[in-house]
Design an enzyme around this catalytic site. Sequence first.
Site, PDB file in Angstrom:
ATOM      1  N   CYS A   1       0.818  -1.234   0.000  1.00  0.00           N
ATOM      2  CA  CYS A   1       0.000   0.000   0.000  1.00  0.00           C
ATOM      3  C   CYS A   1       0.844   1.273   0.000  1.00  0.00           C
ATOM      4  O   CYS A   1       0.321   2.352  -0.274  1.00  0.00           O
ATOM      5  CB  CYS A   1      -0.949   0.002   1.189  1.00  0.00           C
ATOM      6  SG  CYS A   1      -2.120  -1.362   1.129  1.00  0.00           S
TER       7      CYS A   1
ATOM      8  N   ASN B   1     -10.272  -0.154  -0.436  1.00  0.00           N
ATOM      9  CA  ASN B   1      -8.816  -0.036  -0.329  1.00  0.00           C
ATOM     10  C   ASN B   1      -8.206  -0.676  -1.583  1.00  0.00           C
ATOM     11  O   ASN B   1      -8.257  -1.899  -1.733  1.00  0.00           O
ATOM     12  CB  ASN B   1      -8.365  -0.762   0.943  1.00  0.00           C
ATOM     13  CG  ASN B   1      -6.867  -0.764   1.152  1.00  0.00           C
ATOM     14  OD1 ASN B   1      -6.100  -0.579   0.215  1.00  0.00           O
ATOM     15  ND2 ASN B   1      -6.454  -0.998   2.391  1.00  0.00           N
TER      16      ASN B   1
ATOM     17  N   HIS C   1      -3.432   7.125   1.950  1.00  0.00           N
ATOM     18  CA  HIS C   1      -3.816   5.790   1.487  1.00  0.00           C
ATOM     19  C   HIS C   1      -5.188   5.459   2.080  1.00  0.00           C
ATOM     20  O   HIS C   1      -5.391   5.559   3.296  1.00  0.00           O
ATOM     21  CB  HIS C   1      -2.766   4.777   1.937  1.00  0.00           C
ATOM     22  CG  HIS C   1      -3.235   3.372   1.806  1.00  0.00           C
ATOM     23  ND1 HIS C   1      -3.733   2.874   0.627  1.00  0.00           N
ATOM     24  CD2 HIS C   1      -3.310   2.361   2.714  1.00  0.00           C
ATOM     25  CE1 HIS C   1      -4.094   1.613   0.819  1.00  0.00           C
ATOM     26  NE2 HIS C   1      -3.854   1.274   2.065  1.00  0.00           N
TER      27      HIS C   1
HETATM   28  O1  UT7 Z   1      -3.979  -1.240   3.273  1.00  0.00           O
HETATM   29  C1  UT7 Z   1      -2.915  -1.685   4.053  1.00  0.00           C
HETATM   30  C2  UT7 Z   1      -3.172  -1.376   5.433  1.00  0.00           C
HETATM   31  N1  UT7 Z   1      -4.418  -1.996   5.840  1.00  0.00           N
HETATM   32  C3  UT7 Z   1      -5.112  -1.434   6.778  1.00  0.00           C
HETATM   33  O2  UT7 Z   1      -4.754  -0.378   7.233  1.00  0.00           O
HETATM   34  C4  UT7 Z   1      -6.300  -2.161   7.335  1.00  0.00           C
HETATM   35  C5  UT7 Z   1      -6.342  -1.962   8.805  1.00  0.00           C
HETATM   36  N2  UT7 Z   1      -7.342  -2.755   9.518  1.00  0.00           N
HETATM   37  C6  UT7 Z   1      -8.665  -2.558   9.354  1.00  0.00           C
HETATM   38  O3  UT7 Z   1      -9.114  -1.768   8.553  1.00  0.00           O
HETATM   39  C7  UT7 Z   1      -9.581  -3.328  10.271  1.00  0.00           C
HETATM   40  O4  UT7 Z   1      -8.819  -4.024  11.218  1.00  0.00           O
HETATM   41  C8  UT7 Z   1     -10.525  -4.304   9.546  1.00  0.00           C
HETATM   42  C9  UT7 Z   1     -11.587  -3.537   8.787  1.00  0.00           C
HETATM   43  C10 UT7 Z   1      -9.754  -5.198   8.609  1.00  0.00           C
HETATM   44  C11 UT7 Z   1     -11.233  -5.158  10.584  1.00  0.00           C
HETATM   45  O5  UT7 Z   1     -11.956  -4.320  11.477  1.00  0.00           O
HETATM   46  P1  UT7 Z   1     -11.784  -4.470  13.046  1.00  0.00           P
HETATM   47  O6  UT7 Z   1     -12.700  -3.513  13.654  1.00  0.00           O
HETATM   48  O7  UT7 Z   1     -10.323  -4.357  13.386  1.00  0.00           O
HETATM   49  O8  UT7 Z   1     -12.305  -5.928  13.302  1.00  0.00           O
HETATM   50  P2  UT7 Z   1     -11.528  -7.138  14.000  1.00  0.00           P
HETATM   51  O9  UT7 Z   1     -10.556  -7.747  13.059  1.00  0.00           O
HETATM   52  O10 UT7 Z   1     -11.060  -6.724  15.349  1.00  0.00           O
HETATM   53  O11 UT7 Z   1     -12.731  -8.142  14.225  1.00  0.00           O
HETATM   54  C12 UT7 Z   1     -13.765  -7.831  15.148  1.00  0.00           C
HETATM   55  C13 UT7 Z   1     -14.894  -8.841  14.908  1.00  0.00           C
HETATM   56  C14 UT7 Z   1     -14.399 -10.279  14.852  1.00  0.00           C
HETATM   57  O12 UT7 Z   1     -15.371 -11.105  15.444  1.00  0.00           O
HETATM   58  P3  UT7 Z   1     -15.169 -11.654  16.928  1.00  0.00           P
HETATM   59  O13 UT7 Z   1     -13.906 -12.455  16.919  1.00  0.00           O
HETATM   60  O14 UT7 Z   1     -15.081 -10.436  17.811  1.00  0.00           O
HETATM   61  O15 UT7 Z   1     -16.409 -12.474  17.161  1.00  0.00           O
HETATM   62  C15 UT7 Z   1     -14.330 -10.562  13.375  1.00  0.00           C
HETATM   63  O16 UT7 Z   1     -14.475 -11.932  13.078  1.00  0.00           O
HETATM   64  O17 UT7 Z   1     -15.496  -8.579  13.645  1.00  0.00           O
HETATM   65  C16 UT7 Z   1     -15.511  -9.786  12.887  1.00  0.00           C
HETATM   66  N3  UT7 Z   1     -15.473  -9.455  11.483  1.00  0.00           N
HETATM   67  C17 UT7 Z   1     -16.585  -9.226  10.761  1.00  0.00           C
HETATM   68  N4  UT7 Z   1     -17.880  -9.233  11.110  1.00  0.00           N
HETATM   69  C18 UT7 Z   1     -18.757  -8.951  10.137  1.00  0.00           C
HETATM   70  C19 UT7 Z   1     -14.392  -9.322  10.676  1.00  0.00           C
HETATM   71  N5  UT7 Z   1     -14.789  -9.010   9.435  1.00  0.00           N
HETATM   72  C20 UT7 Z   1     -16.127  -8.951   9.460  1.00  0.00           C
HETATM   73  C21 UT7 Z   1     -17.109  -8.675   8.483  1.00  0.00           C
HETATM   74  N6  UT7 Z   1     -18.417  -8.696   8.884  1.00  0.00           N
HETATM   75  N7  UT7 Z   1     -16.799  -8.388   7.197  1.00  0.00           N
END
Ligand code: UT7
Length: 349
Positions: A133, A302, A272
Amino acid sequence: MRELVSVEHAGGGLTTRSVGEQRVAVVAGIAGHVPEQVLTNGDLITRFDTSDEWIRSRTGIGERRVARPGEATSDLAVQAGSAALASVAAIEPIDLVILATSTPDHPCPATAPAVAARLGLKGVAAFDVGAVCSGFVYGLAVAQGMIAGGVVKSALLIGADVFSTILNPADRSTNAVFGDGAGAMVLRAGESDELGAVHAIDLGSDGDLADLITVRAGGSREPTAEHGADRWFSMQGQAVYRHAVLRMTESSRKVLAAKGWRPDDVDRLVAHQANARILATVGAELGVAPNRVYSNISTVGNTVAASIPLALADAHAQGQLAAGDRLLLTAFGGGATWGSVTLTWPHLR
Ligand code: UT7
């Protein structure tokens, strides 16, 4: 005696330059291209246990574009590159094509030479830059260095990725975030006080964080054929989120200090497009007003190396960038890598 650093034709005559007259990269054209196929949050609900509310509130994304089967990174890169070249008022010969991508058409060779040839630029220097990225910011630094060093007088810098080909079909998190696209910028040699000039640059990396964003297989460490799930992209979202905010903020502060700009001197922060919450947090940490933080993530997601040039192209097309605007670009990506750039926006068609 003044030391000559280059000799060039200008208006039919010979011009010599000497140390002290700094040549820099100046933005001369910009364009973006996304595939036709739209993938909405509603489409993702049919494939995953997810919701429009979750995706919008956690990422700011409503839809993204995905390539059709067989449509490769070079196809998007050629479209964006061609449009960027067409956007330049007085087109100059292009000496260099840099393609920032981590989804090349093939593991070997680099994709940039094929893109150059398809754009009618056979013969010019062409290579890929791999910084995920952060690839576009790294590519901009390379172009700036080659122009300032007198190696080339112009460059076509493209960021393009087709991440839909490497996303794990079972991973709802990454499928919600990433989209395909390309963005291209034409750069020419110019003076540091011109509109469009690239100013301060900061780049960094931390290889200890390599596992946060990775495709494990397909390289020399783990050949693809022997590793099923390792062929897919994986991301430790929360850790990446934290590092992205920290590094983009720190790096932005460095280039602002180097340029002598205060946060409220920044007319547009074009970061980004990782996640709408990351963009808002970085803007707030820096003290850049929310209405100066540009975002197109809601419609494209993204798009990895394409993200910043695509955002610039969209902002330009929407009339949200005026000549003379002071821009701050910043990115964080796999590697881990990060980088920031200050520049002024030029008069563009
Ligand atoms: O481009 C290069 C750099 N990339 C980035 O900067 C991305 C940075 N990270 C993010 O944008 C976020 O971490 C994500 C959008 C990828 C994920 O969001 P988050 O708020 O950090 O979610 P998480 O990974 O902490 O997951 C929280 C919960 C989990 O469930 P449990 O374990 O708490 O039951 C995930 O399984 O959300 C769940 N989850 C979803 N639920 C519904 C993860 N993806 C989804 C989804 N729909 N699509």
